[in-house]
Design an enzyme around this catalytic site. Structure first.
Site, PDB file in Angstrom:
ATOM      1  N   ASP A  60       0.629  -1.108   0.005  1.00  0.00           N
ATOM      2  CA  ASP A  60      -0.064   0.040  -0.005  1.00  0.00           C
ATOM      3  C   ASP A  60       0.804   1.264  -0.060  1.00  0.00           C
ATOM      4  O   ASP A  60       1.794   1.258   0.790  1.00  0.00           O
ATOM      5  CB  ASP A  60      -0.807   0.147   0.944  1.00  0.00           C
ATOM      6  CG  ASP A  60      -2.144   1.007   0.966  1.00  0.00           C
ATOM      7  OD1 ASP A  60      -2.695   1.007  -0.313  1.00  0.00           O
ATOM      8  OD2 ASP A  60      -2.572   1.601   1.814  1.00  0.00           O
ATOM      9  N   GLY A 179       0.686   6.460 -12.060  1.00  0.00           N
ATOM     10  CA  GLY A 179       0.098   7.150 -10.777  1.00  0.00           C
ATOM     11  C   GLY A 179       0.589   8.409 -10.831  1.00  0.00           C
ATOM     12  O   GLY A 179       0.653   9.432 -11.807  1.00  0.00           O
ATOM     13  N   TYR A 180       1.115   9.015  -9.530  1.00  0.00           N
ATOM     14  CA  TYR A 180       1.690  10.339  -9.489  1.00  0.00           C
ATOM     15  C   TYR A 180       3.116  10.686  -9.779  1.00  0.00           C
ATOM     16  O   TYR A 180       3.438  11.678  -9.815  1.00  0.00           O
ATOM     17  CB  TYR A 180       1.468  10.591  -7.967  1.00  0.00           C
ATOM     18  CG  TYR A 180       0.227  10.675  -7.276  1.00  0.00           C
ATOM     19  CD1 TYR A 180      -0.591  11.850  -7.386  1.00  0.00           C
ATOM     20  CD2 TYR A 180      -0.547   9.362  -6.875  1.00  0.00           C
ATOM     21  CE1 TYR A 180      -1.840  11.856  -6.920  1.00  0.00           C
ATOM     22  CE2 TYR A 180      -1.960   9.524  -6.484  1.00  0.00           C
ATOM     23  CZ  TYR A 180      -2.408  10.651  -6.337  1.00  0.00           C
ATOM     24  OH  TYR A 180      -3.596  10.491  -5.889  1.00  0.00           O
TER      25      TYR A 180
END
Ligand code: ITT
Length: 220
Positions: A60, A179-180
Site C-alpha cells: 500500500d 500514478g503520481y
C-alpha cells in the site's frame, strides 16, 4: 512462488528487479478505512493468504503532501480516480501561492504473509493487535458496518517493510512510471522521467523492496 497481490503492472515491473520468482495475483482485498498504510496492507495480506494459501505480498502506497497536511496519503488511489493527479498538483500549487512549501513524501509499506511465525528483527511484525487496532474501526455494537469489528484482526502474523522518498510537487513531466510519478520530482527529475531501475534506486517502493528482497532470500 511468491504472489504480489496487485492489478498494477507498474508495481510488478518494479518488483521484478528485486525478486525473481514473483507473479501477480488479482485478488480484491478489503480496503479498510485507516490512516495507516501498514494497517491497510497487513489486513490485505492476511486476507490474500487465506484465499491463495501461498506466500503473498500486498503493498500500500500513498503520496503525502506537506502543504495539504499529508493529503491524499492513504486516500491516494481514490483521489487519483476522482480529482486526478493534475488536480492534486493544482491544489498543492494553490497552497504554495499562500506561502506554503512544495515538499511531499511518497511512502510504501509491503506486507508479507505466508502463514508462519517470524523471528524478531528491525522490521515490524503485525500480529493483528498493534496495527489492526488502528484498522479495526468501530467495535461491536457501535454504528457503522464498514470494517467495523475487524473479524480478521487476529490470524497469522504479517511482516512489514517500509520505504519513503522525499520530493517536490511540480507540473507534470515525463511519460514513464504510473500514478503520481509525473508530478513528483526528486533531485530535479520526476519519477516519470526515470527508468524503472533509476526510480527503484531512490523510490519508496524500491527501498521497501530492497529490504524485503534481502530478508526473503534468507528466509527461503
Ligand atoms: P493495487 O491496489 O492493485 O496494488 P493501486 O495502484 O491502487 O494498485 P495503491 O493503493 O498502493 O495501489 O496506490 C495508491 C495510489 O498511489 C494509486 O493512485 C497509485 O497510482 C499511486 N501510486 C502508488 N505507487 C506509486 C508510485 O510508485 N508512483 C506513483 N504513484 C503511485
Amino acid at each position: 512462488m511468491l504472489r504480489y497481490v496487485t492489478t498494477n503492472e507498474g508495481k510488478i515491473a518494479e518488483a521484478r528487479e528485486y525478486l525473481d520468482d514473483v507473479s501477480a495475483l488479482d485478488f480484491d482485498c478489503t480496503e479498510i478505512q485507516s490512516d495507516s498504510l501498514g494497517a491497510i496492507a497487513a489486513r490485505g495480506a492476511r486476507e490474500a493468504h487465506a484465499h491463495a494459501d501461498e506466500p503473498v505480498i500486498v503493498d500500500d502506497a500513498g503520496l503525502f503532501v506537506d502543504a495539504l497536511s499529508g493529503f491524499p496519503g492513504p486516500y491516494s488511489s481514490y483521489v487519483e480516480d476522482t480529482v486526478g493527479i493534475e488536480g492534486v498538483g493544482r491544489l498543492a500549487e494553490r497552497e504554495r501561492d499562500e506561502g506554503q512549501d512544495d515538499r511531499a513524501v511518497f511512502r510504501c509499506v509491503i506486507a508479507f504473509c505466508d502463514g508462519e511465525e517470524f523471528a524478531a528483527s528491525p522490521d515490524p511484525v503485525d500480529r493483528g493487535d498493534r496495527v489492526s487496532a488502528a484498522a479495526t474501526g468501530p467495535t461491536d455494537g457501535e454504528a457503522g458496518d464498514d470494517n467495523g469489528g475487524d473479524s480478521d484482526a487476529s490470524g497469522p502474523p504479517v511482516k512489514l517493510f517500509e520505504g519513503a522518498v522525499r520530493g517536490r510537487i511540480v507540473e507534470p513531466r515525463g511519460d514513464g512510471g504510473f500514478g503520481y510519478d509525473p508530478i513528483f520530482e526528486h533531485d530535479g527529475t520526476t519519477l516519470a522521467e526515470m527508468s524503472t531501475a533509476e526510480k527503484n534506486a531512490i523510490s519508496h517502493r524500491g527501498r521497501a523492496l530492497a529490504k524485503f528482497g534481502e530478508w526473503y532470500h534468507e528466509r527461503k
